[in-house]
Design a protein around this motif. Structure first.
Motif, PDB file in Angstrom:
ATOM      1  N   SER A  71     -16.761 114.537   9.356  1.00 46.42           N
ATOM      2  CA  SER A  71     -16.978 114.901  10.758  1.00 46.42           C
ATOM      3  C   SER A  71     -17.646 113.781  11.542  1.00 46.42           C
ATOM      4  CB  SER A  71     -17.842 116.159  10.848  1.00 46.42           C
ATOM      5  OG  SER A  71     -19.175 115.839  10.516  1.00 46.42           O
TER       6      SER A  71
ATOM      7  N   VAL B  82     -16.148 124.902  14.593  1.00 46.97           N
ATOM      8  CA  VAL B  82     -16.595 123.513  14.579  1.00 46.97           C
ATOM      9  C   VAL B  82     -17.093 123.087  15.957  1.00 46.97           C
ATOM     10  CG1 VAL B  82     -15.846 121.142  14.227  1.00 46.97           C
ATOM     11  CG2 VAL B  82     -15.115 122.912  12.648  1.00 46.97           C
TER      12      VAL B  82
ATOM     13  N   PHE C 113     -16.427 115.842  23.045  1.00 41.51           N
ATOM     14  CA  PHE C 113     -15.325 115.789  23.998  1.00 41.51           C
ATOM     15  C   PHE C 113     -13.984 115.770  23.281  1.00 41.51           C
ATOM     16  CE2 PHE C 113     -12.239 113.786  26.745  1.00 41.51           C
ATOM     17  CZ  PHE C 113     -12.388 114.545  27.880  1.00 41.51           C
ATOM     18  N   ALA C 114     -13.890 114.938  22.250  1.00 43.14           N
ATOM     19  CA  ALA C 114     -12.631 114.869  21.494  1.00 43.14           C
ATOM     20  C   ALA C 114     -12.297 116.237  20.916  1.00 43.14           C
ATOM     21  CB  ALA C 114     -12.741 113.838  20.374  1.00 43.14           C
ATOM     22  N   LYS C 115     -13.336 116.977  20.572  1.00 45.39           N
ATOM     23  CA  LYS C 115     -13.129 118.280  19.941  1.00 45.39           C
ATOM     24  C   LYS C 115     -12.698 119.350  20.951  1.00 45.39           C
ATOM     25  CE  LYS C 115     -13.066 121.580  17.244  1.00 45.39           C
ATOM     26  NZ  LYS C 115     -11.721 121.763  16.798  1.00 45.39           N
TER      27      LYS C 115
ATOM     28  N   SER D 191     -11.743 118.972  24.266  1.00 42.63           N
ATOM     29  CA  SER D 191     -10.886 118.674  25.416  1.00 42.63           C
ATOM     30  C   SER D 191      -9.504 119.263  25.241  1.00 42.63           C
ATOM     31  CB  SER D 191     -10.776 117.173  25.613  1.00 42.63           C
ATOM     32  OG  SER D 191     -10.126 116.617  24.509  1.00 42.63           O
ATOM     33  N   SER D 192      -9.150 119.630  24.011  1.00 42.73           N
ATOM     34  CA  SER D 192      -7.835 120.255  23.858  1.00 42.73           C
ATOM     35  C   SER D 192      -7.874 121.704  24.349  1.00 42.73           C
ATOM     36  CB  SER D 192      -7.367 120.170  22.408  1.00 42.73           C
ATOM     37  OG  SER D 192      -8.384 120.563  21.541  1.00 42.73           O
ATOM     38  N   GLY D 193      -9.039 122.160  24.773  1.00 43.13           N
ATOM     39  CA  GLY D 193      -9.127 123.437  25.476  1.00 43.13           C
ATOM     40  C   GLY D 193      -9.094 124.638  24.564  1.00 43.13           C
TER      41      GLY D 193
ATOM     42  N   ASP E  97     -13.904 127.213  18.760  1.00 44.53           N
ATOM     43  CA  ASP E  97     -13.790 127.466  17.328  1.00 44.53           C
ATOM     44  C   ASP E  97     -15.107 127.128  16.641  1.00 44.53           C
ATOM     45  OD1 ASP E  97     -13.832 124.762  16.693  1.00 44.53           O
ATOM     46  OD2 ASP E  97     -11.668 124.583  16.776  1.00 44.53           O
TER      47      ASP E  97
END
Lengths: 451, 280
Positions: free
Chosen positions: B68, B245, B233-235, B237-239, B243
């Motif tokens: 991670s 994590v 943000f990377a986690k 930003s996919s909207g 979840d």
């Protein structure tokens, strides 16, 4: 590559491309450029490449990092394999592939030539590849010159080669290595909707929506998941009756009138169903596949569609989907299938190490491991594998849950030419989202002009 | 005056606590869930029920696994915040001192100039700096990120310290002079203790801003410097759904701020004013 339209600033990249004031005088790294020329002209043996790769020592791979499963798989399976070759694999997990493409283009614009960039490899397909190709920012035709190229069908006479030779209608010319494949599928919860009652095609969907208003929606274009749904609708309503085939032509071969006539029936269908989509008359379109999954998980819609042959299997395993979720083969008129690729930018700082990475990714061992562990379909072509490997791949494949691989395979159709996709998404925004009252041909004309 | 709270005060206080702690509850629950869908009030399957069976690490197992990259990101975040704060203090204290105490031509213009970064959007600053650095061939590194963070932080720092200096009683300093203190002694034993609460408050701001800045970090790090903000943000930003994590990351990203808040709260409670004078 998943999230092609990202927040990350394609607008800015455009602005930067426009600004030529920054053209500074960096000389290209002569040594790396020399290597590139020699490799592309077939003057180097694979041992030479591996030797140089060891000297380079690292490789920077930029990939969509939104999946824990993928991140963990890379760390556990790919990193050790690269270590064996004396190379440290550094991965940068990006929120959208566009970020890496923008970085490469910005650096190129600032005069950074071969060997002087930051990005060695990008996982991508579709318009991101198209952008790099049109900006001449790619390393060159490498994919057919690697030892593991034998695992791919590159012979244009064989139909299976099409997925390797063409990426959304852009000829790949071996400038990217196929890595995985995907098919647009739908998923539904058998505890809420029976397979018998689930729609099988678009006419069925319209009728079903009439009986169950608000129980379905699709991702909003211009997100590629939404674009793909719209393309599937257009294929099914193609007035010429030749489905996806008409959509392989590049935009330049269409007049506005001809193209408008081709897509009008499909858009009329989208307009008709809009009132019965989620939202009670004022349709709600989720922004991306994750938002769509939330709607599904929260019971607001009964089925949803996105790319993912093994999506149901992997989401059931990670807990995101219920144990009653199954795959739905919808629509019967054709489900779009494509591949995604690994590309090396022209200014890659460690091109030899990137070539070694591309080669390792194409080994049967890692391809099968990727399929088994995280449900990412094979990028290599089954027809090129030995019988023993074929059997291994068949064993490794997770279940599709409710449909057979044969059924899904028989419904697969090609993606739309990348030059048409941009026009289609603009038409959707004008005609569906903004409810433009202009004549349809005018809308199409505007969209083609803006391109 | 009685120390007992009235009923109304109690209600207001509980409301305030709820507003602060409330948002953390669903996060904490989500971070240990396996499945938590509508209409369940609590997760229907918990993370620990599925831990053993999972092929790849789930929820906190993933977050705490090296894959991670939480630890390096946390280290970067803390290091950047610390460096930025120290550099910003060194630059801001003299500037604030002059702005508060001296009158000179163009003072208003100078003040406006210092506030400019607050007006210019972060994205414009980020792209501009990125292009300049690129031109000079400077690679994305911790150093470039620190420089970039100074841009939004300095204006706040200077503003806050200026008002601290404005409230500082000049007579105190004159008295130190009269008693024969050198300039260094005067600063060390009189001025610094007096402005210390202000410095701590400004540092708190600096740390909070630095840990939360995403765009500048992303640009100036050229995607290579991972901090808690870029990780999150990377986690997310996919909207879509929060979840396990993403929930765990969100909880962790608040840690540096909470830690520093606790630290400053303690220091501010001690009577720094009297303590400082005693040492003299």
């Amino acid at each position: 590559m998943k999230n092609r339209t990202s927040f990350s600033l394609s607008v800015i990249a455009g602005a930067m491309l426009a600004g030529t004031a920054l053209q500074s005088a960096f000389a290209a790294d002569a040594n790396t450029e020399n290597f590139r020329q020699e490799f592309l002209n077939g003057k180097l043996s694979w041992e030479d490449v591996e030797k140089r790769a060891r000297e380079e020592g690292t490789v920077n791979w930029f990939h969509w990092g939104g999946s824990e499963e993928l991140n963990a798989w890379i760390e556990r399976h790919v990193v050790p394999k690269m270590k064996e070759k004396g190379i440290t694999l550094k991965t940068t997990r990006i929120a959208g592939t566009r970020e890496a493409v923008d970085l490469v283009l910005t650096e190129k614009q600032a005069g950074k030539g071969p060997g002087e960039g930051t990005v060695d490899m990008i996982w991508l397909n579709g318009d991101n590849f198209y952008t790099l190709a049109t900006q001449k920012a790619l390393f060159g035709s490498f994919a057919d010159k690697l030892p593991k190229s034998v695992n791919f069908e590159f012979d244009p006479k064989v139909p299976a080669s099409q997925l390797n030779l063409s990426d959304f209608g852009t000829p790949t010319e071996a400038r990217e290595m196929p890595w995985s494949g995907e098919q647009y599928v739908c998923y539904f919860d058998t505890s809420r909707l029976t397979r018998e009652k689930a729609p099988k095609d678009f006419a069925g969907l319209e009728k079903w929506l009439g009986d169950n208003p608000g129980r379905f929606t699709y991702v909003k274009p211009p997100h590629y998941i939404g674009n793909t749904f719209v393309q599937t609708v257009l294929y099914a309503h193609n007035p010429k009756g030749n489905g996806f085939k008409e959509f392989q032509r590049p935009l330049s071969s269409f007049s506005a009138e001809e193209f408008a006539a081709l897509i009008k029936p499909g858009f009329d269908y989208l307009k008709r169903i809009e009132g019965n989509l989620l939202g009670g008359g004022k349709a709600v379109y989720p922004q991306n596949q994750a938002a769509n999954q939330s709607l599904y998980n929260n019971g607001e819609v009964d089925f949803a569609c996105e790319f993912g042959l093994y999506l149901v299997a992997s989401k059931r395993e990670s807990g995101a989907f219920s144990e009653t979720t199954e795959t739905l083969a919808f629509p019967a008129s054709g489900m779009i299938k494509n591949k995604n690729f690994l590309a090396i930018p022209e200014n890659a700082p460690n091109p030899a190490a990137a070539l070694v990475l591309a080669n390792i990714m194409s080994t049967v061992e890692l391809q099968i491991s990727k399929l088994q562990e995280i449900g990412y379909p094979l990028g290599v072509d089954l027809s090129k594998l030995t019988d023993a490997d074929k059997a291994k791949a068949a064993d490794a494949a997770p279940s599709h849950h409710g449909v057979s691989a044969e059924e899904l395979g028989s419904l697969a159709v090609a993606d739309t030419n990348a030059s048409l996709v941009k026009v289609i998404e603009k038409v959707w925004i004008a005609y569906i989202e903004r409810q433009s009252q202009k004549p349809f041909t005018e809308i199409v004309k505007d969209a083609m002009k803006a391109n | 005056m009685s120390n007992r709270l009235t009923a109304l005060q109690k209600v207001l206080l509980s409301f305030l606590l709820l507003a602060f702690i409330g948002p953390f509850l669903p996060l904490a629950l989500a971070s240990v869930s396996f499945r938590w869908g509508w209409p369940d009030l609590l997760p229907s399957i918990w993370w620990w029920e599925k831990r053993e069976a999972a092929r790849l690490p789930l929820a906190w197992d993933y977050v705490l696994d090296p894959v991670s990259r939480l630890l390096p990101a946390l280290q970067n975040t803390v290091l950047i915040a610390a460096l930025v704060t120290v550099i910003a203090l060194v630059l801001s204290i003299p500037a604030a001192r002059i702005l508060a105490r001296q009158k000179f031509r163009g003072k208003n213009a100078a003040e406006l100039y210092f506030a400019l970064p607050l007006i210019v959007p972060e994205i414009a600053t980020g792209i501009g700096m990125f292009l300049i650095f690129l031109q000079f061939g400077v690679q994305g590194s911790l150093f470039t990120v620190v420089l970039a963070h100074l841009v939004p932080i300095l204006p706040y720092m200077i503003r806050m310290l200026t008002s601290v200096y404005q409230e500082l009683d000049g007579g105190m300093l004159d008295q130190a002079d009269l008693l024969g203190a050198s300039k260094m002694q005067r600063f060390r034993y009189v001025e610094l203790p007096l402005i210390l609460p202000g410095i701590l408050a400004a540092s708190l701001f600096s740390v909070l801003i630095s840990t939360n800045v995403f765009l500048l970090t992303f640009y100036m790090g050229q995607g290579q410097v991972e901090t808690l903000a870029t990780l999150l943000f990377a986690k997310v930003s996919s909207g879509g759904a929060l979840d396990p994590v993403a929930a765990a990351f969100t909880l962790i990203i608040t840690l540096p701020g909470i830690f520093f808040l606790g630290l400053t709260a303690r220091s501010l409670k001690d009577d720094v004013f009297a303590g400082g004078l005693d040492k003299g």
